[in-house]
Write an enzyme that holds these catalytic residues in place. Structure first.
Site, PDB file in Angstrom:
ATOM      1  N   GLU A 177     -41.910  18.248 -36.997  1.00 33.16           N
ATOM      2  CA  GLU A 177     -42.334  19.474 -37.673  1.00 33.16           C
ATOM      3  C   GLU A 177     -43.805  19.402 -38.046  1.00 33.16           C
ATOM      4  O   GLU A 177     -44.171  19.408 -39.223  1.00 33.16           O
ATOM      5  CB  GLU A 177     -41.480  19.726 -38.914  1.00 33.16           C
ATOM      6  CG  GLU A 177     -40.018  19.946 -38.592  1.00 33.16           C
ATOM      7  CD  GLU A 177     -39.210  20.460 -39.775  1.00 33.16           C
ATOM      8  OE1 GLU A 177     -39.603  20.190 -40.917  1.00 33.16           O
ATOM      9  OE2 GLU A 177     -38.196  21.131 -39.546  1.00 33.16           O
ATOM     10  N   GLU A 343     -32.840  19.655 -34.853  1.00 38.52           N
ATOM     11  CA  GLU A 343     -32.211  19.423 -36.154  1.00 38.52           C
ATOM     12  C   GLU A 343     -31.354  20.620 -36.482  1.00 38.52           C
ATOM     13  O   GLU A 343     -31.849  21.744 -36.494  1.00 38.52           O
ATOM     14  CB  GLU A 343     -33.273  19.344 -37.258  1.00 38.52           C
ATOM     15  CG  GLU A 343     -34.052  18.077 -37.298  1.00 38.52           C
ATOM     16  CD  GLU A 343     -35.021  18.082 -38.487  1.00 38.52           C
ATOM     17  OE1 GLU A 343     -34.680  18.620 -39.554  1.00 38.52           O
ATOM     18  OE2 GLU A 343     -36.124  17.557 -38.318  1.00 38.52           O
TER      19      GLU A 343
HETATM   20  C1  GAL Z   1     -36.336  19.328 -41.887  1.00 43.54           C
HETATM   21  C2  GAL Z   1     -37.136  18.068 -41.652  1.00 43.54           C
HETATM   22  C3  GAL Z   1     -36.236  16.852 -41.788  1.00 43.54           C
HETATM   23  C4  GAL Z   1     -35.472  16.917 -43.066  1.00 43.54           C
HETATM   24  C5  GAL Z   1     -34.695  18.188 -43.117  1.00 43.54           C
HETATM   25  C6  GAL Z   1     -33.861  18.331 -44.346  1.00 43.54           C
HETATM   26  O1  GAL Z   1     -37.137  20.450 -42.007  1.00 43.54           O
HETATM   27  O2  GAL Z   1     -37.682  18.075 -40.372  1.00 43.54           O
HETATM   28  O3  GAL Z   1     -37.018  15.700 -41.709  1.00 43.54           O
HETATM   29  O4  GAL Z   1     -36.349  16.834 -44.142  1.00 43.54           O
HETATM   30  O5  GAL Z   1     -35.576  19.273 -43.055  1.00 43.54           O
HETATM   31  O6  GAL Z   1     -33.087  19.497 -44.306  1.00 43.54           O
END
Ligand code: GAL
Ligand code: ZN
Length: 699
Positions: A177, A343
């Site tokens: 990100e 993710e």
């Molecule tokens: C995302 C991030 C992850 C983690 C996650 C938690 O945006 O890339 O590393 O922090 O959120 O929900």
């Protein structure tokens, strides 16, 4: 006779056009018959070594196919400057291999170790208030600092040398990100210097910059490039120059892409037969994924639908905005043909304003929506629920005991079984059903429009995403396959082209739109389109001058209404409410009026028009309705006049076709009926689709 300069220019153009793209063909990595693969994030460095074999075995037992590791682990990989320890990672890669799990590794650049930032505090980014950041969170380093890049290059090289030939390591994620989260831009001296260099490259002479930035106003003239600072709103008594802001946004996005490219090429020096990606934030304008289309093999992104930002419908806050996630799928996929979700939320998260429980089944539905939208992979964040640190209360695939699958974990397992079921039924080379293909629509998007619209909204009611989504949701309601495209793509392959609020334009783009229509395309433009040139100047001429011949009308004026005032506009027998933006159009002979204003002092003025041109049509919608119903009705008319039949799905009931499978996902809070033709075969689910339900069939 050609001048030396133009010969040189031609040479440069030829060379850059033939410069090989770094990205490789995605079919080499993602086999069609596998359809989609599912995996999970694991941070071995945060757990007891003795638990690694158990955890990795349990990941396999859940049906997962890959494991994602290495992200954020820099201090464990390089505990002291130049001293590397990758054995612990190798041990986990080995454990995964023994279990038959593939591995995705991640470069750790989002979390520089404290020894690095103490030795080189100049790598720490400086926020808009002028404060240098400190060690103790993440994404605190500035990727424009050369010495930082040296360290990143070295750790990446170590990683790539060690794992670049490992056939079980299938891919790499660069950083994570790319952003500094709530502090998007860095104002450090390195960024200042690089921004100035970029401006020099773009303008050559400072006079050109003065002209394009409109610096004749307010005595803003610069005398040399060294005098130019990054426009930081906190350092100005009024708003900074809008053209300076636009250029800084351009520079920042290009610089981020340059950093991604730099990491990709470092990895590729040693990585063999492994794909490379980075994980983009979902719909985050400062970093622009299309700029990396040629550098990455697959575009991946983060998807967190339930964190308190979406409310529509009784259960919407537990299911999330299906149309918004669809838009991102359609955008990411179209960039270079391969996309995935790196993710995905496995349950409650910890960082939103209100971190509610997802609706039962919603997580599996998101996975299957990703499937329907052509995703090659879905990875869930994260395997174990953290017991400590910044992400307490964030769910995992297993709960706090480290072994019991969570509700979301069980849904991931179920989705993997769904994919297994579909793999068995997969037939190569299936063709999209004709009625679906006939609705193929390109949704033209340029982040530069978004930047510029958001920089000067002209009314607090303006919401760029809100405007775009009124069109996009309507298209998904018709059951249309949509590609969100950028201008480098060919328009001709799409029967329909929709470009809402396309504010920055030039003659060349308008010529392409015109040819597209003349050759039989159906073009829909909306308010604010081509208001400005690419510099962000209004035209010296009529308002929206370059498109007036194309749309067959002039744009006489526009109005905005203060909240909560509502104006009325009529199309045939139907009256719609508006309030955000309304243009008064003056149609030329041969142009058909579609909508007129019912009230305000300009009652009777025209708000939307359409016309035939060559073999196609062009429709211009100068008003934004409050509910999006007007947009939906006008788009429906465009499809009807092209003799293309559309569906009438309820908003947030999403149905798409992929590789021979129809997939319905129900983000509404009511039961919906899947549009299954007689003779079709239901493969997963039932004809009646429950809220958060999924039905898959083939015909
Ligand atoms: C995302 C991030 C992850 C983690 C996650 C938690 O945006 O890339 O590393 O922090 O959120 O929900
Ligand atoms: Zn910086």
């Amino acid at each position: 006779m050609k001048s030396k300069r133009s010969v040189l220019l031609a040479l440069v153009l030829i060379l850059s056009a033939s410069a090989p793209a770094l990205s490789q063909s995605s079919s080499q990595f993602f086999r069609e018959p596998d359809l989609m693969t599912i995996g999970v994030y694991y941070y071995p460095e945060a757990w007891d070594k003795g638990q690694w074999p158990r955890d990795i075995a349990n990941i396999k037992k859940l049906g997962m196919e890959f494991i994602h590791m290495g992200e954020f682990a820099w201090v464990f990989m390089e505990p002291k400057e130049g001293e590397f320890d990758l054995d612990w990672l190798a041990e986990n890669v080995e454990l995964a291999t023994k279990q038959g799990l593939k591995v995705i590794l991640c470069t750790p650049s989002a979390t520089p170790p404290v020894w690095l930032t103490k030795k080189h505090p100049e790598v720490l980014m400086i926020d808009a208030s002028g404060r240098r950041q400190k060690h103790g969170a993440r994404q605190h380093a500035c990727w424009s600092v050369d010495v930082y890049r040296k360290y990143v290059e070295r750790i990446n090289t170590e990683l790539a040398k060690r794992f670049g030939n490992n056939p079980n390591v299938v891919g790499w994620q660069i950083d994570n990100e790319l952003t500094h989260y709530g502090k998007p831009y860095c104002y450090c001296p390195h960024c200042q210097a690089k921004f100035r260099e970029w401006l020099k490259g773009k303008y050559g002479r400072v006079e050109n910059l003065n002209r394009d930035w409109g610096n004749a106003f307010w005595s803003q003239q610069y005398q040399n490039f060294e005098q130019i600072d990054i426009p930081n709103a906190q350092e100005f008594v009024a708003l900074p120059n809008p053209h300076a802001i636009l250029d800084h946004q351009r520079w920042f996005a290009e610089e981020a892409a340059d950093y991604i490219r730099f990491q990709a090429s470092t990895l590729r020096k040693h990585a063999r037969n492994q794909w490379v990606t980075t994980n983009f934030i979902n719909r985050y304008p400062p970093v622009s994924p299309p700029l990396s289309g040629r550098d990455l093999d697959i575009i991946t992104w983060s998807l967190y639908p339930v964190a308190g930002f979406y409310q529509d419908g009784a259960e919407g806050f537990r299911m999330g905005d299906g149309a918004a996630m669809s838009w991102m799928h359609d955008y990411a996929r179209t960039i270079n043909g391969a996309q995935g979700v790196m993710e995905m939320q496995p349950g409650q998260v910890n960082w939103g304003p209100v971190n509610a429980q997802p609706y039962p089944g919603a997580i599996r539905m998101w996975i299957m929506r990703a499937f329907a939208a052509g995703s090659k992979l879905v990875c869930t964040y994260r395997y174990r629920q953290p017991l400590f640190g910044n992400e307490q209360y964030h769910y995992g695939v297993v709960g706090t005991d480290g072994v019991t699958p969570s509700v979301g974990g069980r849904q991931f397992a179920q989705a993997m079984q769904d994919v297994q079921t579909l793999r068995k039924l997969y037939r190569p080379n299936s063709k999209a059903p004709a009625r679906y293909a006939a609705r193929r629509t390109a949704f033209l998007y340029n982040v530069e429009n978004q930047w510029n619209l958001d920089n000067h909204t002209q009314t607090t009611r303006w919401d760029t995403w809100g405007h775009l989504f009124k069109y996009y949701r309507a298209l998904k309601g018709f059951g249309a396959p949509v590609d969100v495209i950028t201008e480098d793509k060919d328009f001709a392959q799409y029967p329909f082209l929709v470009a809402p609020a396309y504010q920055l334009a030039d003659e060349k783009l308008v010529r392409r739109w015109t040819e597209y229509v003349e050759n039989g395309g159906h073009l829909v433009l909306s308010l604010r389109t081509a208001q400005k040139d690419r510099r962000g100047h209004l035209w010296e001429g009529e308002y929206a001058a370059p498109i007036l011949d194309l749309i067959g009308a002039s744009v006489e004026s526009y109005d905005v209404l203060p909240d909560p005032l509502k104006g009325k506009a009529r199309a045939g027998q139907k009256v719609y409410e508006w309030g955000v933006w309304g243009e008064s159009l003056k149609p030329k002979p041969g142009t058909t009026t579609l909508v007129t204003y019912e009230d305000q002092f300009y009652a009777g003025n025209v708000a939307a028009v359409t016309r035939r041109m060559g073999r196609g049509t062009v429709t211009y919608v100068g008003v934004e309705s409050l509910t999006g119903e007007l947009e939906r009705d006008l788009l429906r008319r465009v499809f009807a006049s092209a003799n293309v039949g559309v569906e009438n799905y309820e908003d947030q009931f999403l149905v798409d076709w992929r590789d021979g499978f129809w997939v319905a996902t129900n983000f509404t809070s009511k039961k919906q009926v899947a549009p299954i033709l007689p003779g079709a075969k239901i493969l997963i689910g039932t004809r009646l689709v429950e809220p958060a339900g999924v039905t898959v069939w083939s015909e």
